[in-house]
Design a protein around this motif. Structure first.
Motif, PDB file in Angstrom:
ATOM      1  N   THR A   1      34.320 -46.267  72.579  1.00 13.87           N
ATOM      2  CA  THR A   1      35.760 -46.428  72.794  1.00 13.87           C
ATOM      3  C   THR A   1      36.645 -45.482  71.991  1.00 13.87           C
ATOM      4  N   PHE A   2      36.100 -44.811  70.963  1.00  8.26           N
ATOM      5  CA  PHE A   2      36.983 -43.984  70.144  1.00  8.26           C
ATOM      6  C   PHE A   2      37.177 -42.589  70.726  1.00  8.26           C
ATOM      7  N   GLY A   3      36.375 -42.207  71.724  1.00 11.09           N
ATOM      8  CA  GLY A   3      36.427 -40.845  72.254  1.00 11.09           C
ATOM      9  C   GLY A   3      37.753 -40.488  72.871  1.00 11.09           C
ATOM     10  N   LEU A   4      38.320 -41.376  73.689  1.00  6.16           N
ATOM     11  CA  LEU A   4      39.580 -41.069  74.368  1.00  6.16           C
ATOM     12  C   LEU A   4      40.747 -40.908  73.396  1.00  6.16           C
ATOM     13  N   PRO A   5      40.950 -41.814  72.429  1.00  7.27           N
ATOM     14  CA  PRO A   5      42.036 -41.585  71.465  1.00  7.27           C
ATOM     15  C   PRO A   5      41.882 -40.276  70.683  1.00  7.27           C
ATOM     16  N   LEU A   6      40.651 -39.970  70.260  1.00  4.29           N
ATOM     17  CA  LEU A   6      40.439 -38.738  69.502  1.00  4.29           C
ATOM     18  C   LEU A   6      40.661 -37.516  70.390  1.00  4.29           C
ATOM     19  N   ALA A   7      40.181 -37.571  71.630  1.00  2.45           N
ATOM     20  CA  ALA A   7      40.402 -36.462  72.552  1.00  2.45           C
ATOM     21  C   ALA A   7      41.894 -36.272  72.827  1.00  2.45           C
ATOM     22  N   ALA A   8      42.632 -37.373  72.936  1.00  2.16           N
ATOM     23  CA  ALA A   8      44.075 -37.279  73.179  1.00  2.16           C
ATOM     24  C   ALA A   8      44.784 -36.582  72.025  1.00  2.16           C
ATOM     25  N   ILE A   9      44.365 -36.875  70.797  1.00  6.99           N
ATOM     26  CA  ILE A   9      44.961 -36.211  69.633  1.00  6.99           C
ATOM     27  C   ILE A   9      44.805 -34.707  69.734  1.00  6.99           C
ATOM     28  N   TYR A  10      43.616 -34.246  70.087  1.00  2.00           N
ATOM     29  CA  TYR A  10      43.375 -32.806  70.127  1.00  2.00           C
ATOM     30  C   TYR A  10      43.921 -32.151  71.385  1.00  2.00           C
ATOM     31  N   LEU A  11      44.131 -32.936  72.450  1.00  3.83           N
ATOM     32  CA  LEU A  11      44.835 -32.411  73.617  1.00  3.83           C
ATOM     33  C   LEU A  11      46.281 -32.094  73.246  1.00  3.83           C
TER      34      LEU A  11
END
Length: 428
Positions: free
Chosen positions: A272-282
């Protein structure tokens, strides 16, 4: 584009200027994305590895520390290698070392072997930005360099977006060891393409006379090699190096500790942490491109490089300030917006800071100055790693660390301005 202009060309007055230099930026972008996939995997896998090997925060900090020791030594060395042999050979040496070291993580069995693999990765990855910035210096006039550097630096964020999305899948499909082997293939593929495609613009068959003239529009500067001893006596070297010392540790902190922070603060897991972390770097990616675009646009509108770079850096530094209060935000997606704004601002600030050596130093010194700055920045990263491990073990709170993040960029800009108030070309 008019009817007589071929694809890949733009019309400038009566002259058609080719655009092959942007292919070079695409290659640099891809290399930087791979660089950050390999670099960030230890942070994404931190909860998995910490559980398997029973690491404390200080244990993890020690492994990060050895990466940064190698990065410091390697950055200084690769700056010199790039100045001596050029971007093509320099990049080749770097990616061979870092790819082999990255894949060696898959054989690690404990702290010592992880630290050894991270050390090798740090040596190789330290060559990415000296080689990339030298390539931009060779292929772009001054007014386009910040934009070009911002574009290829955006690869860092793409790599950071891909990693939390791809790596958990590889771990779930296979295991964490296989994840290192599979992602190591990216570097091998890139190296083949680089060796086939890249040449200096004066030696490249795809570069026409008009594009070469566009690249060379700035006044000629000396090509003699300049030693470190002479560069260390120049205050502009320290304007860049101390700027790196202050902001690089913040980026390292984001890269290596944000996954663990999201795990702990918002009760996330590997799925579940992948999407929030990916959003930060997007969001970060937008900052990298916007920071380079803004200063390049100001220069094209008639502003001086000094005003353009520093105005962009000031706006970026202000945008980092809200992260001071992020630990008090209970909603994960609100926190993502605040952290993403800070990481985007870092990338915008960094794109302009990276441009300073090519703004003020002759080409023969750019790689060495970038190397000196990277080394000094890595020393700051070493201190931040050990400090973060100590603070988290002692207080179990990120409050002090986020306060440091919030203030570092305004201090860095003040230091740059005091040491180089006009960003005037250096005469050595």
């Amino acid at each position: 584009m008019d009817a007589g202009t071929k694809p890949g060309e733009v019309q400038t007055g009566e002259v058609k200027v080719g655009r092959y230099r942007w292919v070079v930026v695409a290659l640099l972008f891809a290399a930087t994305a791979i660089n950050y996939i390999d670099r960030q995997m230890i942070g994404v896998l931190k909860p998995t590895l910490a559980a398997e090997f029973n690491w404390s925060e200080s244990d993890f900090a020690g492994i990060v520390f050895w990466f940064q020791v190698a990065y410091a030594v390697g950055y200084l060395s690769f700056g010199k290698v790039v100045d001596m042999f050029g971007a093509r050979i320099g990049y080749t040496i770097a990616i061979v070392i870092w790819t082999l070291s990255h894949m060696a993580h898959g054989f690690a069995t404990g702290m010592v072997s992880f630290a050894m693999a991270r050390f090798g990765l740090g040596v190789g990855e330290s060559g990415n930005f000296p080689a990339g910035i030298r390539a931009v210096t060779d292929w772009f006039p001054q007014k386009e360099r910040a934009y070009a550097i911002g574009l290829f630096n955006a690869g860092a964020n793409v790599g950071a977006i891909i990693t939390p999305l791809l790596v958990p899948l590889l771990v779930l499909w296979f295991d964490w060891r296989m994840a290192f082997f599979v992602t190591g293939l990216f570097g091998i593929i890139w190296l083949v393409v680089w060796w086939i495609v890249y040449r200096h613009p004066t030696e490249h068959k795809r570069v026409g006379a008009a594009e070469l003239a566009w690249i060379r529009q700035d006044p000629a500067d000396p090509v003699e090699k300049i030693g470190w001893g002479r560069l260390l006596t120049v205050k502009e070297t320290w304007a860049y190096a101390l700027g790196k010392f202050l902001i690089d540790p913040i980026w390292w902190f984001f890269l290596f500790w944000l996954p663990g922070y999201l795990f702990d603060r918002y009760d996330l897991d590997l799925k579940t942490f992948g999407l929030p972390l990916a959003a930060i770097y997007l969001i970060s990616d937008l900052g990298s491109v916007a920071g380079g675009w803004m200063s390049s646009r100001l220069i094209k509108s008639g502003r001086t490089p000094n005003f353009s770079r520093k105005a962009t850096m000031l706006l970026s530094a202000i945008c980092v300030l809200p992260i001071w209060f992020v630990q008090g935000i209970d909603n994960v997606w609100m926190a993502v917006l605040v952290i993403g704004l800070a990481t985007a601002a870092h990338q915008a600030f960094s794109a302009n800071l990276y441009t300073l050596p090519s703004d003020v130093f002759p080409r023969g010194a750019v790689g060495s100055v970038v190397g000196i700055g990277g080394t000094v920045g890595a020393f700051g990263g070493m201190g931040m790693a050990l400090f973060a491990g100590y603070i988290l073990d002692a207080t179990h709170s990120y409050e002090v660390l986020f306060a440091i993040c919030a203030s570092a960029y305004l201090v860095a800009l003040a230091v740059v301005h005091m040491l180089s108030p006009r960003l005037a070309p250096v005469r050595i």
